[in-house]
Design a protein around this motif. Structure first.
Motif, PDB file in Angstrom:
ATOM      1  N   PRO A  59       0.831  -1.215   0.000  1.00  0.00           N
ATOM      2  CA  PRO A  59       0.000   0.000   0.000  1.00  0.00           C
ATOM      3  C   PRO A  59       0.861   1.260   0.000  1.00  0.00           C
ATOM      4  N   GLN A  60       0.379   2.304  -0.660  1.00  0.00           N
ATOM      5  CA  GLN A  60       1.152   3.542  -0.775  1.00  0.00           C
ATOM      6  C   GLN A  60       1.469   4.129   0.591  1.00  0.00           C
ATOM      7  N   ALA A  61       0.499   4.149   1.507  1.00  0.00           N
ATOM      8  CA  ALA A  61       0.725   4.730   2.833  1.00  0.00           C
ATOM      9  C   ALA A  61       1.827   3.979   3.577  1.00  0.00           C
ATOM     10  N   LEU A  62       1.832   2.660   3.461  1.00  0.00           N
ATOM     11  CA  LEU A  62       2.855   1.848   4.134  1.00  0.00           C
ATOM     12  C   LEU A  62       4.229   2.091   3.522  1.00  0.00           C
ATOM     13  N   MET A  63       4.261   2.213   2.201  1.00  0.00           N
ATOM     14  CA  MET A  63       5.522   2.468   1.505  1.00  0.00           C
ATOM     15  C   MET A  63       6.093   3.823   1.910  1.00  0.00           C
ATOM     16  N   GLU A  64       5.254   4.832   1.931  1.00  0.00           N
ATOM     17  CA  GLU A  64       5.726   6.174   2.263  1.00  0.00           C
ATOM     18  C   GLU A  64       6.162   6.277   3.719  1.00  0.00           C
ATOM     19  N   GLU A  65       5.497   5.558   4.603  1.00  0.00           N
ATOM     20  CA  GLU A  65       5.817   5.651   6.028  1.00  0.00           C
ATOM     21  C   GLU A  65       7.115   4.944   6.384  1.00  0.00           C
ATOM     22  N   HIS A  66       7.363   3.786   5.775  1.00  0.00           N
ATOM     23  CA  HIS A  66       8.475   2.953   6.214  1.00  0.00           C
ATOM     24  C   HIS A  66       9.647   2.865   5.227  1.00  0.00           C
ATOM     25  N   LEU A  67       9.436   3.225   3.962  1.00  0.00           N
ATOM     26  CA  LEU A  67      10.478   2.990   2.969  1.00  0.00           C
ATOM     27  C   LEU A  67      10.868   4.222   2.166  1.00  0.00           C
ATOM     28  N   VAL A  68      10.177   5.335   2.345  1.00  0.00           N
ATOM     29  CA  VAL A  68      10.573   6.596   1.712  1.00  0.00           C
ATOM     30  C   VAL A  68      11.007   7.514   2.838  1.00  0.00           C
ATOM     31  N   PHE A  69      12.308   7.537   3.111  1.00  0.00           N
ATOM     32  CA  PHE A  69      12.821   8.200   4.303  1.00  0.00           C
ATOM     33  C   PHE A  69      13.004   9.705   4.131  1.00  0.00           C
ATOM     34  N   SER A  70      13.258  10.161   2.912  1.00  0.00           N
ATOM     35  CA  SER A  70      13.564  11.571   2.684  1.00  0.00           C
ATOM     36  C   SER A  70      12.283  12.361   2.431  1.00  0.00           C
ATOM     37  N   SER A  71      12.127  13.467   3.136  1.00  0.00           N
ATOM     38  CA  SER A  71      10.960  14.331   2.931  1.00  0.00           C
ATOM     39  C   SER A  71      11.022  15.028   1.578  1.00  0.00           C
ATOM     40  N   ALA A  72      12.208  15.045   0.966  1.00  0.00           N
ATOM     41  CA  ALA A  72      12.368  15.691  -0.344  1.00  0.00           C
ATOM     42  C   ALA A  72      11.911  14.782  -1.478  1.00  0.00           C
ATOM     43  N   GLN A  73      11.625  13.522  -1.179  1.00  0.00           N
ATOM     44  CA  GLN A  73      11.234  12.573  -2.212  1.00  0.00           C
ATOM     45  C   GLN A  73       9.733  12.324  -2.173  1.00  0.00           C
ATOM     46  N   ALA A  74       9.155  12.185  -3.350  1.00  0.00           N
ATOM     47  CA  ALA A  74       7.732  11.883  -3.487  1.00  0.00           C
ATOM     48  C   ALA A  74       7.553  10.419  -3.860  1.00  0.00           C
ATOM     49  N   PHE A  75       6.328   9.944  -3.753  1.00  0.00           N
ATOM     50  CA  PHE A  75       6.017   8.538  -4.003  1.00  0.00           C
ATOM     51  C   PHE A  75       6.347   8.130  -5.440  1.00  0.00           C
ATOM     52  N   ASP A  76       6.214   9.066  -6.363  1.00  0.00           N
ATOM     53  CA  ASP A  76       6.460   8.764  -7.779  1.00  0.00           C
ATOM     54  C   ASP A  76       7.896   9.030  -8.210  1.00  0.00           C
TER      55      ASP A  76
END
Length: 243
Positions: free
Chosen positions: A67-84
């Motif tokens: 799920p996108q929310a799970l990916m963004e919470e646990h695997l996208v660490f940088s606030s400068a990066q977006a999901f896409d």
């Protein structure tokens, strides 16, 4: 003829023996749990240095059923990066040159370039070497510049032929055997599974479309079979009138 067959067998015997000792793994792109674990290990231990410039977080999440929310919470660490965004890091060229003398390569196509067996053996092949600046070396890449980032999980390996040590990876020539001297957080079997998961994930990243292609393949084969039967029956009907 028998003499030539015997000569050919004698020539091939060393190659057969060499192949039987080699570590070989086969990626399993249908094992979503393995791919998800490999993604987790890669993001936590590898992505800080090695980018995946041709792979996006969104594509990875979609393919691996995350799920996108799970990916963004646990695997996208940088606030400068977006999901896409592509899976890159903040490492600067000058910092990489200062620390290691070279920028760590992008690993999107690592398994295409080196092969899955090489990547798997490389990750298992680090051993303690006090003569090196970072204190480690690698059985596949002599004088390696990369630190053993998986050491907390694996523990410390040493080169030689120690008795009674847990064997992880061995080479018969010149007693070049790697043995576990100090254990890590994972057992040798658990660590080998973790390395397989990372390798499996990199195999997926090198060709993401293959995951969907494998899903479509059974339907395509069924269509080809049904179409072939219909074409054969139609051919028989036409040729019956010709004859």
């Amino acid at each position: 003829m028998k003499r030539w067959m015997l000569v050919l067998w004698l020539l091939l015997m060393p190659l057969v023996a060499l192949g039987s000792d080699a570590r070989s793994v086969s990626p399993d792109l249908n094992d979503k749990a393995s791919l998800q674990r490999g993604l987790k290990f890669y993001v936590n231990y590898c992505l800080g240095c090695h980018t995946l410039e041709y792979q996006r977080y969104s594509r990875t999440a979609a393919d691996l059923d995350i799920p996108q929310a799970l990916m963004e919470e646990h695997l996208v660490f940088s606030s400068a990066q977006a999901f896409d965004d592509p899976m890159v890091n903040a490492l600067k060229e000058e910092e990489a040159q200062q620390w290691w003398g070279v920028r760590p390569p992008d690993l999107t196509l690592a398994t295409k370039h080196r092969g899955v067996d090489w990547v798997y053996a490389y990750l298992l092949g680090f051993y303690e070497d006090p003569s090196r600046p970072l204190g480690v070396n690698n059985i596949l890449v002599e004088s390696v510049a990369m630190p053993n980032v998986l050491e907390p999980l694996q523990g410390v390996q040493v080169m030689g032929c120690p008795q009674g040590a847990s064997r992880v990876l061995s080479r018969p020539e010149e007693c070049r055997e790697l043995a576990l001297a100090r254990p890590g957080l994972l057992s040798p079997a658990e660590f080998e599974q973790a390395v397989f998961d990372i390798t499996n994930f990199l195999a997926y990243v090198s060709e993401p479309s293959r995951l969907k292609a494998q899903g479509v393949a059974p339907g395509v084969m069924i269509f080809v079979f049904v179409f072939g039967v219909m074409a054969y029956l139609l051919k028989r009907e036409y040729w019956r009138d010709v004859r």
